[in-house]
Design an enzyme around this catalytic site. Structure first.
Site, short mmCIF file in Angstrom:
data_model
loop_
_atom_site.label_atom_id
_atom_site.label_comp_id
_atom_site.label_asym_id
_atom_site.label_seq_id
_atom_site.Cartn_x
_atom_site.Cartn_y
_atom_site.Cartn_z
N ARG A 90 -31.61 46.30 -16.39
CA ARG A 90 -32.11 44.92 -16.47
C ARG A 90 -33.29 44.84 -17.44
O ARG A 90 -33.47 43.84 -18.12
CB ARG A 90 -32.51 44.43 -15.08
CG ARG A 90 -31.32 44.25 -14.15
CD ARG A 90 -31.73 43.59 -12.85
NE ARG A 90 -30.60 43.48 -11.93
CZ ARG A 90 -30.38 44.31 -10.94
NH1 ARG A 90 -31.18 45.34 -10.73
NH2 ARG A 90 -29.36 44.13 -10.11
N ASP A 150 -30.28 41.08 -3.25
CA ASP A 150 -30.35 42.49 -2.84
C ASP A 150 -30.53 42.60 -1.31
O ASP A 150 -29.97 43.49 -0.68
CB ASP A 150 -31.53 43.19 -3.54
CG ASP A 150 -31.59 42.80 -5.00
OD1 ASP A 150 -31.32 43.65 -5.86
OD2 ASP A 150 -31.89 41.63 -5.28
N ARG A 153 -27.23 42.14 0.19
CA ARG A 153 -26.42 43.37 0.06
C ARG A 153 -26.85 44.39 1.11
O ARG A 153 -26.02 45.07 1.71
CB ARG A 153 -26.62 43.96 -1.34
CG ARG A 153 -25.93 43.15 -2.42
CD ARG A 153 -26.30 43.62 -3.81
NE ARG A 153 -25.50 42.93 -4.82
CZ ARG A 153 -25.85 42.77 -6.09
NH1 ARG A 153 -27.00 43.25 -6.52
NH2 ARG A 153 -25.08 42.15 -6.93
N HIS A 177 -36.59 43.16 -8.72
CA HIS A 177 -35.13 43.02 -8.63
C HIS A 177 -34.60 43.98 -9.70
O HIS A 177 -34.39 43.60 -10.84
CB HIS A 177 -34.69 41.58 -8.91
CG HIS A 177 -33.21 41.43 -9.09
ND1 HIS A 177 -32.29 41.67 -8.10
CD2 HIS A 177 -32.46 41.05 -10.17
CE1 HIS A 177 -31.07 41.46 -8.55
NE2 HIS A 177 -31.14 41.10 -9.81
P1 NAI Z 1 -22.93 34.65 -19.09
O1 NAI Z 1 -22.97 35.30 -20.43
O2 NAI Z 1 -21.62 34.45 -18.43
O3 NAI Z 1 -23.64 33.21 -19.18
C1 NAI Z 1 -24.84 32.99 -19.81
C2 NAI Z 1 -24.77 31.64 -20.48
O4 NAI Z 1 -26.05 31.32 -21.04
C3 NAI Z 1 -23.75 31.58 -21.63
O5 NAI Z 1 -22.78 30.60 -21.37
C4 NAI Z 1 -24.60 31.24 -22.85
O6 NAI Z 1 -23.94 30.37 -23.77
C5 NAI Z 1 -25.79 30.55 -22.19
N1 NAI Z 1 -26.98 30.49 -23.03
C6 NAI Z 1 -27.55 31.47 -23.78
N2 NAI Z 1 -28.64 31.00 -24.40
C7 NAI Z 1 -28.81 29.72 -24.03
C8 NAI Z 1 -29.76 28.72 -24.31
N3 NAI Z 1 -30.80 28.95 -25.12
N4 NAI Z 1 -29.62 27.52 -23.73
C9 NAI Z 1 -28.56 27.26 -22.93
N5 NAI Z 1 -27.62 28.16 -22.63
C10 NAI Z 1 -27.74 29.38 -23.15
O7 NAI Z 1 -23.93 35.48 -18.18
P2 NAI Z 1 -23.99 35.45 -16.57
O8 NAI Z 1 -23.11 36.51 -16.03
O9 NAI Z 1 -23.82 34.06 -16.12
O10 NAI Z 1 -25.50 35.91 -16.33
C11 NAI Z 1 -26.57 35.05 -16.65
C12 NAI Z 1 -27.89 35.74 -16.36
O11 NAI Z 1 -28.05 35.89 -14.95
C13 NAI Z 1 -28.00 37.15 -16.95
O12 NAI Z 1 -29.31 37.34 -17.45
C14 NAI Z 1 -27.74 38.04 -15.75
O13 NAI Z 1 -28.27 39.33 -15.92
C15 NAI Z 1 -28.43 37.24 -14.68
N6 NAI Z 1 -28.07 37.58 -13.30
C16 NAI Z 1 -29.09 37.53 -12.40
C17 NAI Z 1 -28.88 37.86 -11.08
C18 NAI Z 1 -30.02 37.79 -10.12
O14 NAI Z 1 -29.88 38.14 -8.94
N7 NAI Z 1 -31.20 37.38 -10.56
C19 NAI Z 1 -27.53 38.28 -10.60
C20 NAI Z 1 -26.52 38.22 -11.63
C21 NAI Z 1 -26.79 37.90 -12.94
#
Ligand code: NAI
Length: 318
Positions: A90, A150, A153, A177
């Site tokens: 991360r 977490d 989980r 996290h």
């Molecule tokens: P993803 O790649 O499917 O979606 C991310 C989206 O953000 C994309 O559609 C992209 O076009 C958009 N994006 C990028 N820059 C942008 C901007 N400036 N303005 C608007 N939209 C923008 O990724 P996913 O799987 O949805 O993950 C998103 C984030 O969430 C990642 O950083 C991931 O690591 C995090 N995450 C966090 C968790 C947590 O518990 N905090 C758990 C799972 C994922």
């Protein structure tokens, strides 16, 4: 300004943003759900797909939006960014996502939003710190999803192992996290019995000390296992986000391990970390200064040191 009281704006309509929107739309919590993404085709498709389910869910408006929607949003949930790649930590996502969260935060300020910001983008503790520095808002208005996922989980694994309904397992993962997170065993209990009392009485395992170690390790590695297997994690985090949203929109005062800015609590300051906190319509209304064991305090300090080093590397490179 259209004065919608329970308007939730989701920035980032990828796997996490869309799954959260899907779960939120079924919950009946929001009056309006607005999706924003730099990929306009993606938003269009996600919104249409969600709208076609409307006959089967409670009434809710769902639409694509723009930064104009920040002004009267009750909550702005940031999931925009690059996702964790197989084998990527991360913290390696740090530089990529900090720029994205910064520019979104800047726009939120420009649009004079009076809502709350919930950051999900990883590394979430650092991204939440970036958001507060950029907005200059009070710490109660900006929180990260932290270790709510977490902790879920952890509860699931304990429930499976002990053969007890997950709803009767009270357990928290604290700290970053990420890789330095840890299980707060001193706060973990089943039917009010701390694990030190419970384990010797339960016949489910012979060597409960090593079982505990395995469970904790499994929680820490969960995201890596899921990402290796299917590319991203999104179902459970979507539900964790709905849980946080419920506490905010319904003023539930739930105790959740969201990521909060510490200001002297646990002897730590100027760092976002997950500790049990009360979440309400005003955001973070109380950080619980729970008494932790000396060993747990040291682990919390270790998380803080790792995150501060990462924050410093960020500021020196930007
Ligand atoms: P993803 O790649 O499917 O979606 C991310 C989206 O953000 C994309 O559609 C992209 O076009 C958009 N994006 C990028 N820059 C942008 C901007 N400036 N303005 C608007 N939209 C923008 O990724 P996913 O799987 O949805 O993950 C998103 C984030 O969430 C990642 O950083 C991931 O690591 C995090 N995450 C966090 C968790 C947590 O518990 N905090 C758990 C799972 C994922």
């Amino acid at each position: 300004m259209n004065n919608i009281q329970r308007k939730v704006v989701i920035v980032g309509a990828g796997a996490v943003g869309a799954t959260y929107a899907y779960a939120l739309s079924q919950s009946g919590l929001a009056e309006e759900i607005v999706l924003i993404d730099k990929n306009e085709d993606l938003v269009k498709g996600q919104v249409l797909d969600l709208l076609h389910g409307q006959p089967f869910i409670p009434t809710v408006k769902i639409r694509a939006g723009s930064s104009e929607d920040y002004t009267d949003a009750r909550m702005i949930v940031i999931t925009a960014g690059a996702a964790q790649k197989p084998g990527e930590t991360r913290l390696q996502l740090l530089q990529k996502n900090a720029g994205i969260v910064k520019s979104i935060s800047r726009e939120i300020v420009e649009k004079k939003s009076e809502g709350l910001i919930l950051v999900v983008t990883n590394p979430v503790d650092i991204m939440t710190y970036v958001a507060i520095k950029e907005t200059g808002w009070d710490r109660h208005r900006i929180l990260g999803s932290g270790t709510v996922l977490d902790s879920a989980r952890f509860r699931h694994l304990l429930s499976q192992h002990c053969g007890v309904d997950v709803h009767n397992v009270h357990a928290y993962i604290l700290g970053e996290h990420g890789d330095s997170e840890f299980a707060a065993w001193s706060l973990t209990n089943i039917a009010g019995m701390q694990m030190d009392q419970y384990c010797p009485l339960c016949n489910n395992c012979i060597d409960w000390k090593s079982v505990r170690k395995n469970i904790e390790q499994n929680v820490r590695k969960s995201a890596y296992h899921i990402i290796d297997a299917k590319g991203s994690t999104h179902f459970a985090v979507g539900l964790a986000l709905v849980r946080i949203t419920a506490s905010i929109l319904r003023t539930q005062n739930s105790v959740l391990t969201v990521s909060v800015l510490l200001d002297g609590e646990f002897g730590l300051s100027d760092v976002y970390l997950s500790v049990p906190s009360i979440i309400s319509d005003k955001g973070v209304v109380k950080i619980m200064s729970t008494s932790l064991l000396p060993v747990e305090l040291r682990l919390l300090e270790k998380s803080a040191t790792i995150l501060k080093e990462a924050i410093n590397s960020l500021t020196s490179e930007q």
